[in-house]
Motif scaffolding. Structure first.
Motif, PDB file in Angstrom:
ATOM      1  N   ILE A 158       0.829  -1.205   0.000  1.00 17.82           N
ATOM      2  CA  ILE A 158       0.000   0.000   0.000  1.00 17.82           C
ATOM      3  C   ILE A 158       0.865   1.257   0.000  1.00 17.82           C
ATOM      4  O   ILE A 158       0.534   2.256  -0.651  1.00 17.82           O
ATOM      5  CB  ILE A 158      -0.969  -0.033   1.190  1.00 17.82           C
ATOM      6  CG1 ILE A 158      -2.076  -1.060   0.902  1.00 17.82           C
ATOM      7  CG2 ILE A 158      -1.578   1.347   1.465  1.00 17.82           C
ATOM      8  CD1 ILE A 158      -3.029  -1.292   2.036  1.00 17.82           C
ATOM      9  N   SER A 159       1.982   1.220   0.703  1.00 14.82           N
ATOM     10  CA  SER A 159       2.907   2.361   0.682  1.00 14.82           C
ATOM     11  C   SER A 159       3.434   2.603  -0.727  1.00 14.82           C
ATOM     12  O   SER A 159       3.516   3.743  -1.191  1.00 14.82           O
ATOM     13  CB  SER A 159       4.076   2.117   1.642  1.00 14.82           C
ATOM     14  OG  SER A 159       3.650   2.144   2.975  1.00 14.82           O
ATOM     15  N   GLU A 160       3.776   1.511  -1.401  1.00 15.64           N
ATOM     16  CA  GLU A 160       4.284   1.633  -2.773  1.00 15.64           C
ATOM     17  C   GLU A 160       3.208   2.150  -3.718  1.00 15.64           C
ATOM     18  O   GLU A 160       3.471   2.977  -4.592  1.00 15.64           O
ATOM     19  CB  GLU A 160       4.791   0.273  -3.265  1.00 15.64           C
ATOM     20  CG  GLU A 160       5.389   0.302  -4.655  1.00 15.64           C
ATOM     21  CD  GLU A 160       5.877  -1.056  -5.118  1.00 15.64           C
ATOM     22  OE1 GLU A 160       6.188  -1.195  -6.320  1.00 15.64           O
ATOM     23  OE2 GLU A 160       5.947  -1.996  -4.298  1.00 15.64           O
ATOM     24  N   LEU A 161       1.976   1.688  -3.532  1.00 18.63           N
ATOM     25  CA  LEU A 161       0.879   2.097  -4.404  1.00 18.63           C
ATOM     26  C   LEU A 161       0.513   3.560  -4.208  1.00 18.63           C
ATOM     27  O   LEU A 161       0.303   4.294  -5.181  1.00 18.63           O
ATOM     28  CB  LEU A 161      -0.347   1.217  -4.137  1.00 18.63           C
ATOM     29  CG  LEU A 161      -1.612   1.544  -4.950  1.00 18.63           C
ATOM     30  CD1 LEU A 161      -1.406   1.180  -6.410  1.00 18.63           C
ATOM     31  CD2 LEU A 161      -2.824   0.813  -4.369  1.00 18.63           C
ATOM     32  N   THR A 162       0.426   3.999  -2.955  1.00 13.87           N
ATOM     33  CA  THR A 162      -0.102   5.329  -2.649  1.00 13.87           C
ATOM     34  C   THR A 162       0.966   6.382  -2.396  1.00 13.87           C
ATOM     35  O   THR A 162       0.678   7.577  -2.425  1.00 13.87           O
ATOM     36  CB  THR A 162      -0.999   5.269  -1.395  1.00 13.87           C
ATOM     37  OG1 THR A 162      -0.197   4.859  -0.272  1.00 13.87           O
ATOM     38  CG2 THR A 162      -2.136   4.278  -1.594  1.00 13.87           C
ATOM     39  N   GLY A 163       2.194   5.929  -2.113  1.00  8.85           N
ATOM     40  CA  GLY A 163       3.240   6.876  -1.748  1.00  8.85           C
ATOM     41  C   GLY A 163       3.167   7.318  -0.298  1.00  8.85           C
ATOM     42  O   GLY A 163       3.939   8.174   0.147  1.00  8.85           O
ATOM     43  N   ARG A 164       2.263   6.722   0.462  1.00  9.32           N
ATOM     44  CA  ARG A 164       2.137   7.059   1.882  1.00  9.32           C
ATOM     45  C   ARG A 164       3.105   6.230   2.717  1.00  9.32           C
ATOM     46  O   ARG A 164       3.252   5.027   2.509  1.00  9.32           O
ATOM     47  CB  ARG A 164       0.700   6.815   2.365  1.00  9.32           C
ATOM     48  CG  ARG A 164      -0.308   7.770   1.780  1.00  9.32           C
ATOM     49  CD  ARG A 164      -1.696   7.540   2.333  1.00  9.32           C
ATOM     50  NE  ARG A 164      -1.769   7.741   3.787  1.00  9.32           N
ATOM     51  CZ  ARG A 164      -2.919   7.807   4.462  1.00  9.32           C
ATOM     52  NH1 ARG A 164      -4.082   7.676   3.814  1.00  9.32           N
ATOM     53  NH2 ARG A 164      -2.934   7.984   5.767  1.00  9.32           N
ATOM     54  N   HIS A 165       3.731   6.892   3.676  1.00 10.29           N
ATOM     55  CA  HIS A 165       4.696   6.202   4.532  1.00 10.29           C
ATOM     56  C   HIS A 165       4.237   6.169   5.979  1.00 10.29           C
ATOM     57  O   HIS A 165       5.043   5.937   6.888  1.00 10.29           O
ATOM     58  CB  HIS A 165       6.061   6.891   4.421  1.00 10.29           C
ATOM     59  CG  HIS A 165       6.599   6.930   3.023  1.00 10.29           C
ATOM     60  ND1 HIS A 165       7.022   5.788   2.354  1.00 10.29           N
ATOM     61  CD2 HIS A 165       6.746   7.951   2.143  1.00 10.29           C
ATOM     62  CE1 HIS A 165       7.421   6.117   1.132  1.00 10.29           C
ATOM     63  NE2 HIS A 165       7.264   7.418   0.974  1.00 10.29           N
ATOM     64  N   ASP A 166       2.944   6.404   6.180  1.00 13.41           N
ATOM     65  CA  ASP A 166       2.381   6.393   7.531  1.00 13.41           C
ATOM     66  C   ASP A 166       1.485   5.185   7.766  1.00 13.41           C
ATOM     67  O   ASP A 166       0.617   5.203   8.637  1.00 13.41           O
ATOM     68  CB  ASP A 166       1.594   7.679   7.784  1.00 13.41           C
ATOM     69  CG  ASP A 166       0.440   7.872   6.791  1.00 13.41           C
ATOM     70  OD1 ASP A 166       0.460   7.207   5.726  1.00 13.41           O
ATOM     71  OD2 ASP A 166      -0.470   8.671   7.068  1.00 13.41           O
ATOM     72  N   VAL A 167       1.693   4.122   6.991  1.00  8.28           N
ATOM     73  CA  VAL A 167       0.875   2.913   7.128  1.00  8.28           C
ATOM     74  C   VAL A 167       1.407   2.098   8.310  1.00  8.28           C
ATOM     75  O   VAL A 167       2.571   1.705   8.324  1.00  8.28           O
ATOM     76  CB  VAL A 167       0.914   2.056   5.849  1.00  8.28           C
ATOM     77  CG1 VAL A 167      -0.120   0.939   5.940  1.00  8.28           C
ATOM     78  CG2 VAL A 167       0.684   2.905   4.615  1.00  8.28           C
ATOM     79  N   ILE A 168       0.551   1.841   9.279  1.00  7.69           N
ATOM     80  CA  ILE A 168       0.954   1.139  10.495  1.00  7.69           C
ATOM     81  C   ILE A 168       0.615  -0.348  10.393  1.00  7.69           C
ATOM     82  O   ILE A 168      -0.466  -0.714   9.947  1.00  7.69           O
ATOM     83  CB  ILE A 168       0.246   1.737  11.734  1.00  7.69           C
ATOM     84  CG1 ILE A 168       0.490   3.244  11.818  1.00  7.69           C
ATOM     85  CG2 ILE A 168       0.721   1.052  13.010  1.00  7.69           C
ATOM     86  CD1 ILE A 168       1.923   3.648  11.953  1.00  7.69           C
ATOM     87  N   ASN A 169       1.553  -1.176  10.797  1.00  4.23           N
ATOM     88  CA  ASN A 169       1.343  -2.616  10.819  1.00  4.23           C
ATOM     89  C   ASN A 169       0.774  -3.011  12.180  1.00  4.23           C
ATOM     90  O   ASN A 169       1.419  -2.824  13.208  1.00  4.23           O
ATOM     91  CB  ASN A 169       2.677  -3.323  10.569  1.00  4.23           C
ATOM     92  CG  ASN A 169       2.548  -4.831  10.432  1.00  4.23           C
ATOM     93  OD1 ASN A 169       3.514  -5.550  10.600  1.00  4.23           O
ATOM     94  ND2 ASN A 169       1.364  -5.323  10.134  1.00  4.23           N
ATOM     95  N   VAL A 170      -0.459  -3.541  12.186  1.00  3.74           N
ATOM     96  CA  VAL A 170      -1.127  -3.882  13.446  1.00  3.74           C
ATOM     97  C   VAL A 170      -1.550  -5.351  13.453  1.00  3.74           C
ATOM     98  O   VAL A 170      -1.548  -6.019  12.422  1.00  3.74           O
ATOM     99  CB  VAL A 170      -2.362  -2.981  13.687  1.00  3.74           C
ATOM    100  CG1 VAL A 170      -1.944  -1.539  13.909  1.00  3.74           C
ATOM    101  CG2 VAL A 170      -3.356  -3.098  12.530  1.00  3.74           C
ATOM    102  N   LEU A 171      -1.922  -5.811  14.620  1.00  2.00           N
ATOM    103  CA  LEU A 171      -2.366  -7.193  14.785  1.00  2.00           C
ATOM    104  C   LEU A 171      -3.830  -7.369  14.406  1.00  2.00           C
ATOM    105  O   LEU A 171      -4.622  -6.426  14.481  1.00  2.00           O
ATOM    106  CB  LEU A 171      -2.186  -7.636  16.234  1.00  2.00           C
ATOM    107  CG  LEU A 171      -0.765  -7.810  16.762  1.00  2.00           C
ATOM    108  CD1 LEU A 171      -0.816  -8.075  18.259  1.00  2.00           C
ATOM    109  CD2 LEU A 171      -0.038  -8.945  16.047  1.00  2.00           C
ATOM    110  N   ASP A 172      -4.188  -8.579  14.035  1.00  2.42           N
ATOM    111  CA  ASP A 172      -5.587  -8.939  13.868  1.00  2.42           C
ATOM    112  C   ASP A 172      -6.304  -8.647  15.187  1.00  2.42           C
ATOM    113  O   ASP A 172      -5.784  -8.942  16.269  1.00  2.42           O
ATOM    114  CB  ASP A 172      -5.702 -10.423  13.520  1.00  2.42           C
ATOM    115  CG  ASP A 172      -7.119 -10.836  13.189  1.00  2.42           C
ATOM    116  OD1 ASP A 172      -7.941 -10.932  14.126  1.00  2.42           O
ATOM    117  OD2 ASP A 172      -7.415 -11.062  12.015  1.00  2.42           O
TER     118      ASP A 172
END
Length: 480
Positions: A181-195
């Motif tokens: 998603i970071s590569e697609l949108t150019g956003r670098h604020d994507v947080i990796n969270v748990l289910d």
């Protein structure tokens, strides 16, 4: 107290779907919020996709073969999930159209979409990206999964890029998904969270299973559940159960032709939790069964559901979580998994839960308290009352074109539901038109506005539909 509307899959006969929806609802409730599930019921079929010429030709010249089996895809009893949903969820009004969803802007402070694979590009639906919410500050994405690699190559990528860019608080369940998603949108604020299921303490799930009236085997048992029928895996699990002096308790396969080894009927969600809590060992290819194995500190072996490269990325969600929790050598490779040291696992899980909970709490805290009235009846932001619609843009261009090729292309394009007719994909459902927005709509619009080469547009998006239509007519003529 803030009112939050949760956009997720619901009312489907799937254990993982039911548990993740409940877990996310409970999490949001912990932050002093009222939570309703958005009762979205799509009337139309899946979005229209580009037809592949290669696949059309392949289907013409190669016969497909089917395997004759005595089994069938398992069908749950009507009451298997219904009571669980009725007891644990409250819902908005039923929402069919975009305008139905837009009405919610005047009722709820904030909106959360997640989790599960609601962002899978193969079954893209823009509403699961909160496209109907007016203010980006009111949008939270918690742990949606895309379930693929190479996201930019999918037809939905154009639309997904546009929609995700409008979400203020953005998190994704898998690290690979964050990167995509970071590569697609150019956003670098994507947080990796748990289910979200992992964020709820085991005591909560124990309260749920305490309501179960399911009688369990008197002897110690191994619980065996494969979403996809794989006789090799099932036979292996049965043999391992014998070696461990455990009774094999085997569920139906629920996502493919059923196996012939099951010895229990599909349990209700609370009954399934009871089976898992009391099992001595677990074998599965299910992500959420693995998650509950971890919550209940069970020893287990996990199996890859998909062997083909096309769907191998869905196996990655299992191995990625195992790596994050430092669980090693439990993925089937011809032998049973190694013993899991839950002292290490629980420490890792504790730290990861803190990060995930902080993200969600902070996002909800920053949702505006005030609800500004939204005049959904007189507003159509995406299409500017149809004047931004690709149909309108093309009509303007066609009215200037006098070439014969233009007239021919226009005639051919108008045969299809993504044609030049003046309809809007953003407004209320109209029974007289097909309101399904093509999955490639934004890509088509971009190509058209970029160079306005109608022949290229026709060949890229319409030709294969024309070809199929011609083949069908020829076949009908020959049969006569």
């Amino acid at each position: 107290m803030k009112k939050i509307a949760l956009m997720t899959w619901h009312h489907v006969n799937n254990y993982g779907t039911a548990f993740q929806a409940l877990a996310l609802k409970e999490l949001i409730t912990e932050f002093d919020c009222d939570v309703d599930i958005i009762n979205y019921m799509r009337l139309e079929a899946s979005p229209i996709q580009k037809k592949s010429l290669k696949k059309i030709i392949k289907n013409l010249f190669y016969e497909t073969t089917s395997v004759d089996t005595n089994g069938k895809i398992y069908e749950f009893n009507d009451d298997c999930f219904e009571a669980f949903y009725s007891k644990n969820f409250t819902y908005t009004q039923i929402c069919h159209s975009r305008q139905d969803l837009q009405k919610l802007n005047n009722i709820y402070n904030g909106f959360v979409c997640g989790s599960d694979q609601i962002w899978g590009p193969r079954w893209f639906d823009s509403h699961y990206f909160l496209d109907f919410v007016t203010d980006s500050k009111r949008k939270i994405a918690y742990a949606p999964s895309i379930g693929v690699t190479g996201l930019s190559s999918f037809q939905a990528a154009w639309s997904m890029k546009k929609l995700i860019s409008k979400i203020k608080y953005l998190s994704v369940r898998e690290k690979t998904g964050c990167d995509e998603i970071s590569e697609l949108t150019g956003r670098h604020d994507v947080i990796n969270v748990l289910d979200p299921v992992l964020l709820i303490d085991g005591t909560f799930w124990e309260k749920i299973l305490a309501t179960s009236k399911q009688e369990l085997p008197k002897n110690d048992y191994m619980f065996i559940f494969f979403l996809k029928n794989n006789e090799k895996y099932i036979q292996f699990a049965i043999e391992e159960a014998k070696k461990k002096n455990l009774k094999p308790i085997i569920m139906h396969s629920t996502q493919s032709i059923d196996n012939n080894y099951y010895n229990i009927e599909a349990p209700k969600p609370e009954d399934l939790l009871k089976y898992l809590k009391e099992a001595k060992y677990i074998c599965t290819d299910s992500f959420h069964i693995m998650v509950f194995s971890i919550i209940f500190n069970k020893q287990f072996t996990v199996f890859n559901k998909h062997n083909s490269k096309e769907f191998s990325s869905q196996n990655g969600r299992l191995t990625e979580l195992l790596d994050r929790l430092k669980i090693k050598n439990v993925v089937y490779n011809g032998k049973i998994g190694d013993k899991i040291d839950y002292r290490i696992v629980n420490d890792e899980l504790y730290n990861l839960k803190r990060v995930s909970k902080y993200f969600l709490e902070n996002a909800i805290k920053n949702i505006p308290d005030e609800i500004n009235y939204y005049d959904y009846k007189n507003t159509c932001e995406d299409c500017k009352k149809c004047k931004g619609n690709i149909s309108f843009e093309m009509k303007q261009y066609f009215s200037k074109g006098k070439l014969i090729t233009h007239k021919f292309i226009k005639k051919r394009m108008m045969l299809w539901s993504f044609s030049l007719e003046g309809k809007c994909y953003g407004c209320e459902k109209n029974e007289n038109i097909d309101t399904r927005k093509p999955i490639f709509y934004d890509e088509l619009l971009n190509d058209f506005l970029k160079d306005r080469n109608l022949l290229k547009i026709y060949m890229k998006y319409y030709f294969t539909y024309d070809l199929i239509n011609v083949i069908k007519k020829m076949t009908q003529f020959v049969r006569r």
